[in-house]
Scaffold this motif. Structure first.
Motif, mmCIF file in Angstrom:
data_model
loop_
_atom_site.group_PDB
_atom_site.id
_atom_site.type_symbol
_atom_site.label_atom_id
_atom_site.label_comp_id
_atom_site.label_asym_id
_atom_site.label_seq_id
_atom_site.Cartn_x
_atom_site.Cartn_y
_atom_site.Cartn_z
ATOM 1 N N ASP A 68 5.767 3.121 -5.944
ATOM 2 C CA ASP A 68 4.567 4.778 -5.985
ATOM 3 C C ASP A 68 4.626 5.433 -7.897
ATOM 4 N N PRO A 69 3.311 4.848 -8.018
ATOM 5 C CA PRO A 69 3.030 5.147 -9.300
ATOM 6 C C PRO A 69 2.239 6.580 -9.272
ATOM 7 N N TYR A 70 2.757 7.608 -8.315
ATOM 8 C CA TYR A 70 2.003 8.972 -8.879
ATOM 9 C C TYR A 70 3.013 9.606 -9.718
ATOM 10 N N GLY A 71 1.765 9.833 -10.422
ATOM 11 C CA GLY A 71 2.047 10.521 -11.866
ATOM 12 C C GLY A 71 2.328 9.978 -12.595
ATOM 13 N N ALA A 72 1.886 8.985 -12.558
ATOM 14 C CA ALA A 72 2.365 7.552 -14.010
ATOM 15 C C ALA A 72 0.839 7.660 -14.185
ATOM 16 N N PRO A 73 0.596 6.952 -15.204
ATOM 17 C CA PRO A 73 -0.555 6.843 -16.422
ATOM 18 C C PRO A 73 -1.796 5.559 -15.184
ATOM 19 N N ILE A 74 -2.554 5.885 -15.791
ATOM 20 C CA ILE A 74 -4.011 4.847 -14.799
ATOM 21 C C ILE A 74 -3.368 2.876 -15.346
ATOM 22 N N THR A 75 -2.650 2.796 -16.109
ATOM 23 C CA THR A 75 -1.624 1.473 -16.355
ATOM 24 C C THR A 75 -1.510 1.010 -15.217
ATOM 25 N N PHE A 76 -0.359 1.924 -15.009
ATOM 26 C CA PHE A 76 0.883 1.855 -13.869
ATOM 27 C C PHE A 76 -0.060 1.716 -12.631
ATOM 28 N N PHE A 77 -0.919 2.780 -12.067
ATOM 29 C CA PHE A 77 -2.050 2.677 -11.073
ATOM 30 C C PHE A 77 -2.590 1.345 -11.005
ATOM 31 N N ARG A 78 -3.157 0.357 -11.700
ATOM 32 C CA ARG A 78 -4.108 -0.336 -11.528
ATOM 33 C C ARG A 78 -2.471 -1.650 -11.132
ATOM 34 N N SER A 79 -1.604 -1.609 -12.530
ATOM 35 C CA SER A 79 -0.120 -3.083 -11.762
ATOM 36 C C SER A 79 -0.871 -2.862 -10.529
ATOM 37 N N ILE A 80 -0.105 -1.430 -9.522
ATOM 38 C CA ILE A 80 0.081 -1.561 -8.283
ATOM 39 C C ILE A 80 -0.971 -2.111 -7.163
ATOM 40 N N GLY A 81 -1.906 -1.323 -7.867
ATOM 41 C CA GLY A 81 -3.334 -2.014 -7.693
ATOM 42 C C GLY A 81 -3.541 -3.005 -7.201
ATOM 43 N N ASP A 82 -3.382 -4.453 -8.565
ATOM 44 C CA ASP A 82 -3.210 -5.643 -8.300
ATOM 45 C C ASP A 82 -2.397 -6.122 -7.757
ATOM 46 N N GLU A 83 -1.187 -5.280 -7.321
ATOM 47 C CA GLU A 83 -0.086 -5.990 -6.584
ATOM 48 C C GLU A 83 -0.630 -5.621 -4.545
ATOM 49 N N ILE A 84 -1.252 -4.899 -4.642
ATOM 50 C CA ILE A 84 -1.480 -4.731 -3.325
ATOM 51 C C ILE A 84 -2.988 -5.326 -2.841
ATOM 52 N N ASN A 85 -3.208 -5.566 -3.778
ATOM 53 C CA ASN A 85 -5.147 -6.432 -3.717
ATOM 54 C C ASN A 85 -4.289 -7.465 -3.603
ATOM 55 N N GLN A 86 -3.158 -8.203 -4.070
ATOM 56 C CA GLN A 86 -3.355 -9.985 -4.242
ATOM 57 C C GLN A 86 -2.136 -9.524 -2.845
#
Length: 213
Positions: A179-197
Motif C-alpha cells: 500500500d503506497p497510501y501516504g507515501a511519497p510519489i517515488t514509492f507510488f511510481r514504483s508501485i505503478g511500475d510493479e502493477i503495470n509489469q
C-alpha cells in the motif's frame, strides 16, 4: 445503488467483468483498474466492444472519494485516463457480478473469498494471477478472433484456477502489492511500475494481443 456509467450490465453472457480490489479504493485498485483499461484499449481499441468491463472497489472503500493525487500522477505517467473515478466500498453485488477478481494482497483475496458467492475459483491476487498466466500455453485457449475475447477470458480463469495448487509462490511476499497510501510519489511510481509489469502478461493472455511497442 445506481450503477456508474459502464457498469450495471452484468449477467449478460457476452460480457466479462474484471474487479480489482484493494483496501481504500483510492490508491492501488484505481491504478490497477485504469492501467488495465489503458492496456485493453491498446490491444482492442474499445474493450467494451469486446465485452470486457473493468472496475474496482475497496474492502474498506472510501465510498464516493476521488483517487489519491499521487495515484493520478502515476496514471498520467502511463498516459492512462483518470477522469470520472469514484471510490466504492466492496459489496456482495460486486463479487457476484465479477468473472475475475484480482486483489492487491492475500488478505484482500481472503476477504473476497470469505464473502462467499463461489468466489474462490475466480479470485486471485494480481501477482498470483500473473504467475499462473505465464504458465498457461496460449495455444490451449480459445482464439479471441474466432470465439471472442469473453470466451478466451473465461477459459483463462478456469486454467489459472486449475494450476493454483501446483504453482506456488516462491516467497510469502511474492503475491503482494504493498500500500503506497501516504507515501511519497517515488514509492507510488514504483508501485505503478510493479502493477503495470504484472498486468502486461495478463492483458496479453486475456486478449491474445501483445502490447504495441
Amino acid at each position: 445503488m445506481t450503477a456508474p456509467e459502464g457498469r450495471g450490465i452484468a449477467g449478460q453472457a457476452d460480457t466479462f467483468r474484471i474487479l480489482h480490489v484493494s483496501t481504500g479504493n483510492v490508491c492501488r485498485s484505481p491504478i490497477t483498474e485504469r492501467l488495465t483499461r489503458h492496456a485493453l484499449v491498446d490491444r482492442l481499441g474499445d474493450p467494451l466492444s469486446g465485452g470486457l468491463i473493468v472496475e474496482s472497489a475497496g474492502t474498506w472503500g472510501h465510498e464516493g472519494a476521488p483517487m489519491e493525487a499521487n495515484a493520478e500522477i502515476v496514471l498520467a505517467d502511463f498516459g492512462a485516463d483518470t477522469t470520472g473515478f469514484v471510490g466504492r466500498e466492496l459489496l456482495d453485488e460486486h463479487v457476484i457480478r465479477a468473472d475475475l477478481v484480482l486483489t492487491a494482497t492475500r488478505d484482500h483475496r481472503a476477504q473476497v473469498i470469505s464473502m462467499g458467492h463461489s468466489a474462490g475459483l475466480r479470485t486471485f491476487t494480481l501477482k498470483e494471477f500473473t504467475r499462473l498466466v505465464r504458465a498457461i500455453d496460449p495455444a490451449t485457449l480459445p482464439d479471441a478472433r474466432d470465439e471472442g475475447v469473453v470466451e478466451r477470458a473465461r477459459a483463462l480463469v478456469r486454467a489459472a484456477a486449475a494450476l493454483r495448487g501446483w504453482l506456488l509462490a516462491p516467497t510469502a511476499d511474492a503475491d503482494e502489492v504493498y500500500d503506497p497510501y501516504g507515501a511519497p510519489i517515488t514509492f507510488f511510481r514504483s508501485i505503478g511500475d510493479e502493477i503495470n509489469q504484472a498486468l502486461d502478461p495478463v492483458v496479453t493472455a486475456l486478449t491474445g494481443v501483445p502490447a504495441a511497442h
